[in-house]
Enzyme design. Sequence first.
Site, short mmCIF file in Angstrom:
data_model
loop_
_atom_site.label_atom_id
_atom_site.label_comp_id
_atom_site.label_asym_id
_atom_site.label_seq_id
_atom_site.Cartn_x
_atom_site.Cartn_y
_atom_site.Cartn_z
N GLU A 1 0.83 -1.19 0.00
CA GLU A 1 0.00 0.00 0.00
C GLU A 1 0.87 1.25 0.00
O GLU A 1 1.87 1.33 0.70
CB GLU A 1 -0.98 0.01 1.17
CG GLU A 1 -0.36 0.00 2.55
CD GLU A 1 -1.41 -0.03 3.66
OE1 GLU A 1 -2.50 -0.57 3.45
OE2 GLU A 1 -1.12 0.50 4.75
N CYS A 2 0.50 2.19 -0.82
CA CYS A 2 1.13 3.52 -0.94
C CYS A 2 2.62 3.41 -1.22
O CYS A 2 3.01 3.15 -2.34
CB CYS A 2 0.83 4.36 0.30
SG CYS A 2 0.93 6.14 -0.02
N ALA A 3 3.48 3.57 -0.23
CA ALA A 3 4.92 3.48 -0.48
C ALA A 3 5.29 2.13 -1.08
O ALA A 3 6.16 2.03 -1.95
CB ALA A 3 5.69 3.70 0.82
N SER B 1 -1.79 -0.84 -4.01
CA SER B 1 -2.72 0.28 -4.08
C SER B 1 -2.22 1.43 -3.23
O SER B 1 -1.39 1.25 -2.33
CB SER B 1 -4.10 -0.18 -3.57
OG SER B 1 -4.94 0.91 -3.25
#
Length: 467
Positions: free
Chosen positions: A333-335, A429
């Site tokens: 997620e993200c990073a 994501s």
Amino acid sequence: MVSVPRLVVAAPASGHGKTTVATGLLAAFAARGLTVAPFKVGPDYIDPGYHALAAGRPGRNLDPVMVGEQLIGPLFAHGAAGAHLAVVEGVMGLYDGRTGAGDTGSTAQVSRLLDAPVVLVVDAAAQGRSVAALVHGFRTFGDVRIGGVILNRVGSDRHEQLLREACEEVGTPVLGALRRADAVAAPSRHLGLVPAAERRAEAVAAVDALAALVASAVDLEAVLALARAAPPLAATAWTPAAAEPVPGRPVVAVAGGPAFTFSYAETAELLAGAGAEVVTVDPLRAEALPSGTRALVVGGGFPEVYADQLSANEPLRRDVAARAAAGLPTVAECAGLLWLCRSLDGAPMCGVLDAVAAMTPTLTLGYRDAAALSDSPLAVAGTRVTGHEFHRTVVQPRSGLLLSPAAGAAWGWRGADPEGFATPALHASYLHLHWAGHPAMARRVVTAAAAQALPLERQALPPERSP
């Protein structure tokens, strides 16, 4: 019933000094020998890192939007077990919550759910007698109990006396008055404070300075008496242990270290509770995933700050790419999403995703009510969640739908195109999730890990693709 003394540190708005006061209180009481439990309202990952340094135990988040208000008491009871005192740092202003939803997700809502008194931190740098009107307004608006005020950035003895007299006019005790102190300031950058894990020595020194500052300027006995006045809380402690753990103890590697500091404590606890052996891997240093890894979980953080170092770790990038291509269940997620791309601002990354990432001046921020669009190791299609976005980067393409029929999108939500990448072995994501609100996700990851044949270690790796 939970009988832990507790209080909530709130403010009229962001920037008044909640983190300074909350961290200082935690450190000051810990220095006195009390076992203190730290909490943060909302989806913040950075403040809990400083809380953990001060308290010597994990900083935890209480977010009614992401986990549901019914879990706030149980999560509090879990995190406060064995503590003499719990300190909950608020988010934004006392009554600021999710946009368009009243005070849902606000510090005030969490205070009510915990039946905890509030200490209001007020930046008094430009305040005089008018501070009485501000404090009176917060005491009479809403239904939380404000037990006292801590004045921050007070300029002089005379200024402090004026402010104390004003608060006395409206019957509000002043529990402390802090002068401006540069020694306790933490540096900031594009997403807020620099995480404690990235500046360990400096952060420890700052927390020590905060403890001394708060101990000298705040009536700690009065604060403790206020916390002890909180009534018993009707709640049963949340548990991460699954009723029937997945057998086999599969190894799940979880990214950590300075580049990947955004993770809720409950994530690793849920994975372990579901039957996994959780092993931390630092992508800045490790040259391969831990021995026996059967799944990989990569949370948030600041890969953009460490892009050159992450890129320079070619052995790990190639190992991750090869294992993902072989079907290693991977959740990011993200990073983590950025790290799995071909490149980040031109620096080669893992190349698991046929996508590129880049910094942008635009901040993307807010809660998202989302539905899973594809089956993945994290969720089945149709699963509904509330998550949180917080980044200044973009990924092109935005979702796997634009790559090939075999690469689906992770999430969809109203007002936006499908987002993220999902296959039966991959979920990547921008959306941050609090797994305590969706414990089946941890079991799904561990189940996928247990189904994997033990991967070959140090196998011959294919040559890299150019970014």
